[in-house]
Design an enzyme around this catalytic site. Structure first.
Site, PDB file in Angstrom:
ATOM      1  CD  GLU A 213      -3.125  -1.039   0.265  1.00 44.10           C
ATOM      2  OE1 GLU A 213      -2.983   0.026  -0.712  1.00 44.10           O
ATOM      3  OE2 GLU A 213      -3.770  -1.825   0.085  1.00 44.10           O
ATOM      4  CG  ASP A 358      -5.665  -7.248  -7.355  1.00 42.29           C
ATOM      5  OD1 ASP A 358      -4.577  -7.504  -6.926  1.00 42.29           O
ATOM      6  OD2 ASP A 358      -6.320  -6.252  -7.080  1.00 42.29           O
ATOM      7  CD  GLU A 462     -14.063  -5.721  -1.654  1.00 44.84           C
ATOM      8  OE1 GLU A 462     -14.413  -4.667  -2.409  1.00 44.84           O
ATOM      9  OE2 GLU A 462     -12.858  -5.831  -1.291  1.00 44.84           O
ATOM     10  CD  GLU A 481     -10.337  -2.144  -8.486  1.00 42.58           C
ATOM     11  OE1 GLU A 481     -11.275  -1.574  -7.869  1.00 42.58           O
ATOM     12  OE2 GLU A 481      -9.345  -1.998  -7.693  1.00 42.58           O
TER      13      GLU A 481
HETATM   14  C1  DMJ Z   1      -6.082   0.380  -5.377  1.00 38.70           C
HETATM   15  O1  DMJ Z   1      -5.442   0.854  -4.178  1.00 38.70           O
HETATM   16  C2  DMJ Z   1      -5.127  -0.220  -6.147  1.00 38.70           C
HETATM   17  O2  DMJ Z   1      -5.942  -0.211  -7.538  1.00 38.70           O
HETATM   18  C3  DMJ Z   1      -4.811  -1.902  -6.131  1.00 38.70           C
HETATM   19  O3  DMJ Z   1      -4.207  -2.421  -7.227  1.00 38.70           O
HETATM   20  C4  DMJ Z   1      -6.164  -2.392  -5.716  1.00 38.70           C
HETATM   21  N1  DMJ Z   1      -7.201  -1.951  -5.624  1.00 38.70           N
HETATM   22  C5  DMJ Z   1      -7.213  -0.543  -5.056  1.00 38.70           C
HETATM   23  C6  DMJ Z   1      -8.521  -0.058  -5.262  1.00 38.70           C
HETATM   24  O4  DMJ Z   1      -9.838  -0.858  -5.267  1.00 38.70           O
END
Ligand code: DMJ
Length: 639
Positions: A213, A358, A462, A481
């Site tokens: 993060e 992801d 979610e 997204e």
């Molecule tokens: C964001 O912080 C980024 O896109 C991350 O890759 C995963 N998803 C969150 C938002 O949903």
């Protein structure tokens, strides 16, 4: 393309076997090879949807019955000739009939005036959130939009990782929003914000944050803003200001150094998930991390290394990716979602495209696009092939044929067996990645599925259970997204359908999430109850992609530069500084250059700003035939 031949070969083999068994023993496609868990979307409704003659239709609602019942292709063809059919069929067939088709009517044109209005709405949305953050919350990390207050780390409850993984007591929302200000053309506020960051932000904090993060939201934003500030061509206007002395780059470097302890004392090279910015890895740290968390550091660390000429950062990030990659299953080529960083054992064996995995896939491709390292591209293509082979279910082609719409499910990484019947909202980023990889057809279908879910709830739950046609996990924290994929699909197709999707998203955000001082997380997508939290990605991604979708003249589209979005939506130029080979050598876009795949090679990712992937004649038809749109809408319970 070898993998395509392999897939086609397997499909042909499977169909032949099914045919033989069907003819010989009356056994249909339930005897599958590899695909041993069928999607089962309340199929009786589908039978009703495509039933033309209620009297003669059997009451059998099974998968195999439907497979051998009326075909979508036949239905669609029949529908196109609706004028000659008897009157009892007319009302049903009209749904699929060219100009009278409800989908074609709803999604065809998108007037310029409406585009400007939507652009304005997106701009106002950003400022309502940003101004209120600055007024009520700065210098804290986030805005509580209902109580109009700031929010920092949860010091009373250090185990509250939902908050503490992200909030480091470093003005997160301001930093994350920097480049959106430039995208909106607000140079003066961008400069003011940069100066504020320089004057007030320090990472010398007793905060334990998640490495992933901190990397994507803070480090990524700082290097993006630094690059935009120092770009000699200044594509976003006169952004640079007197006295700027690379302070953002120094801050980024300082943060990266504080994240480095995560890569020490790990037997695999896969990093610890969290570090304390002052003291390093906490003594009680767990030895488990998710694949995306450990394997999505390469873009930011790679750029930093190349900007400051210190390979350490790229080296540790690349070592982590290689370690994860080497631990993939020999049978399926898939990775799990949680791993022990000391033993290399997979703790979570679920392989999917959403939470925990992801951005691992995303950064294999994006690292290649930025740095041109072939290794990254080879890993990405091998991963993509495994995903297509083991995660993708449904009909072969998005816009043709019969069967369920394509969907990517969660499977066991070793066996490929399906593990559950939900998909999560994070997976909605994947169509955008498919666009970057040139697979627009698959992107269109997956995006359409998520859009249908959005239409049903006015948000994305979610987790959505496709079998039960109901949310499994009900909150929606303003995630970007779906709009990210919508934007990238619009860039690839220029189809007004995607502008309509963006407008729907904008309007439901206004309607369902706007509160006194900003936009609030939906606690329950059905009841629309709210939580007092506005995550920083709402300003850095959701608003940015919405605005860019409607702003075709943005410098990002028109300056002649090519940009890539990090996983947090931060813009970085695809720049020869970062790569050995130049972009145009790798992705030439002369007429027809992308028409034929290269021999002995997989097709390159598309350069979406220059290359036309969709033939002109198809550009303004619906991206997905309305019969399939209707099928998807039905499958998510929209009617
Ligand atoms: C964001 O912080 C980024 O896109 C991350 O890759 C995963 N998803 C969150 C938002 O949903």
């Amino acid at each position: 393309m070898q993998w395509r031949s392999l897939v086609i070969g397997l499909v042909v083999l499977r169909l032949s076997v099914s045919c033989v068994l069907w003819l010989a023993f009356g056994l249909g496609p339930n005897l599958s090879l590899g695909f041993n868990f069928h999607l089962n979307f309340n199929l009786h409704k589908l039978d009703l949807l495509f039933r033309e003659d209620k009297d003669t239709e059997s009451k059998d609602n099974s998968w195999s019955r439907r497979i051998h019942g009326p075909k979508y292709e036949e239905t669609a063809t029949t529908c196109a000739k609706a004028g000659g059919e008897e009157s009892s069929k007319k009302s049903f067939l009209r749904l699929f009939d060219g100009s009278k088709d409800e989908y074609a009517r709803r999604y065809s044109a998108f007037p310029d005036a409406l585009k400007s209005k939507m652009k304005e709405m997106a701009r106002e949305m950003f400022y309502f959130g940003y101004d209120n953050y600055m007024k009520y919350a700065f210098p804290e990390d986030e805005l509580n939009p209902i109580d109009c207050e700031g929010r920092g780390p949860d010091v009373l409850n250090p185990s509250n990782i939902n908050i503490n993984d992200v909030l480091g007591n470093y003005s997160l929302t301001l930093i994350d929003a920097l480049d959106t200000l430039l995208v909106l053309g607000n140079v003066s506020e961008f400069q003011r914000a940069v100066k504020l960051v320089i004057e007030t932000v320090s990472f010398d904090k007793d905060s334990t944050v998640q490495v992933f993060e901190a990397n994507i939201r803070i480090l990524g934003s700082l290097i993006s803003a630094h690059i935009l500030l120092t770009d000699p061509k200044q594509p976003f206007g006169r952004v640079s200001f007197e006295g700027y002395d690379n302070e953002l780059l120094h801050l980024a470097h300082d943060l990266a150094v504080r994240l480095l302890p995560a890569f020490e004392h790990t037997d695999t090279g896969i990093p610890y998930p969290r570090v304390n910015l002052k003291t390093g890895v906490p003594p009680d740290s767990i030895n488990e991390t998710c694949t995306a968390g450990a394997g999505s550091l390469l873009v930011e660390f790679g750029i930093l290394s190349r900007l400051i000429g210190d390979s350490t950062f790229e080296w540790v990030a690349r070592r982590a990716v290689r370690a994860l990659w080497s631990l993939r299953s020999n049978e399926t080529g898939l990775l799990g979602n949680v791993i022990n960083i000391q033993t290399g054992q997979w703790v979570g064996k679920q392989s999917g495209l959403g939470a925990g995995m992801d951005s691992f896939y995303e950064y294999l491709l994006k690292s290649y696009i930025l740095f041109g390292e072939k290794e990254d591209y080879q890993m990405f293509q091998a991963a993509y092939e495994s995903i297509q082979n083991h995660l993708r279910r449904g009909r072969d082609s998005c816009n043709e044929g019969e069967g369920d719409p394509p969907l990517y499910v969660n499977v066991n990484m070793y066996s490929g067996e399906i593990m559950n019947t939900w998909i999560d909202s994070l997976q909605a980023f994947f169509p955008g990645l498919q666009v970057l990889n040139g697979d627009v057809d698959n992107a269109i279908c997956l995006h359409a599925f998520y859009y249908a879910i959005w239409k049903r709830f006015g948000a994305l739950p979610e987790r959505y259970n496709w079998q039960l046609q109901a949310p499994d996990v009900l909150f929606y924290p303003l995630r970007p997204e779906l709009v990210e994929s919508t934007y990238l699909l619009y860039q690839a197709t220029k189809n007004p359908f995607y502008l309509h999707v963006g407008m729907d998203i904008l309007q439901s955000l206004e309607q369902n999430t706007k509160v006194r001082c900003g936009y609030a997380t939906l606690h329950h997508v059905v009841e629309k109850s709210k939580e007092d939290r506005m995550e920083s990605f709402f300003l850095s991604e959701t608003c940015k992609y919405l605005y860019l979708l409607f702003d075709e003249d943005n410098p990002l589209h028109k300056s002649g530069h090519k940009y890539l979005f990090t996983t947090e939506g931060h813009i970085v130029p695809i720049d020869k500084r970062f790569r050995e080979k130049q972009w145009d050598d790798l992705f030439p876009c002369e007429e027809g250059a992308l028409a034929e795949p290269e021999p002995n090679n997989l097709s390159h990712p598309s350069n979406i700003s220059n290359c036309n992937r969709i033939p002109v004649e198809q550009r303004f038809a619906l991206p997905l035939k309305s019969v399939y749109m209707r099928q998807i809408d039905h499958m998510v319970g929209l009617f």
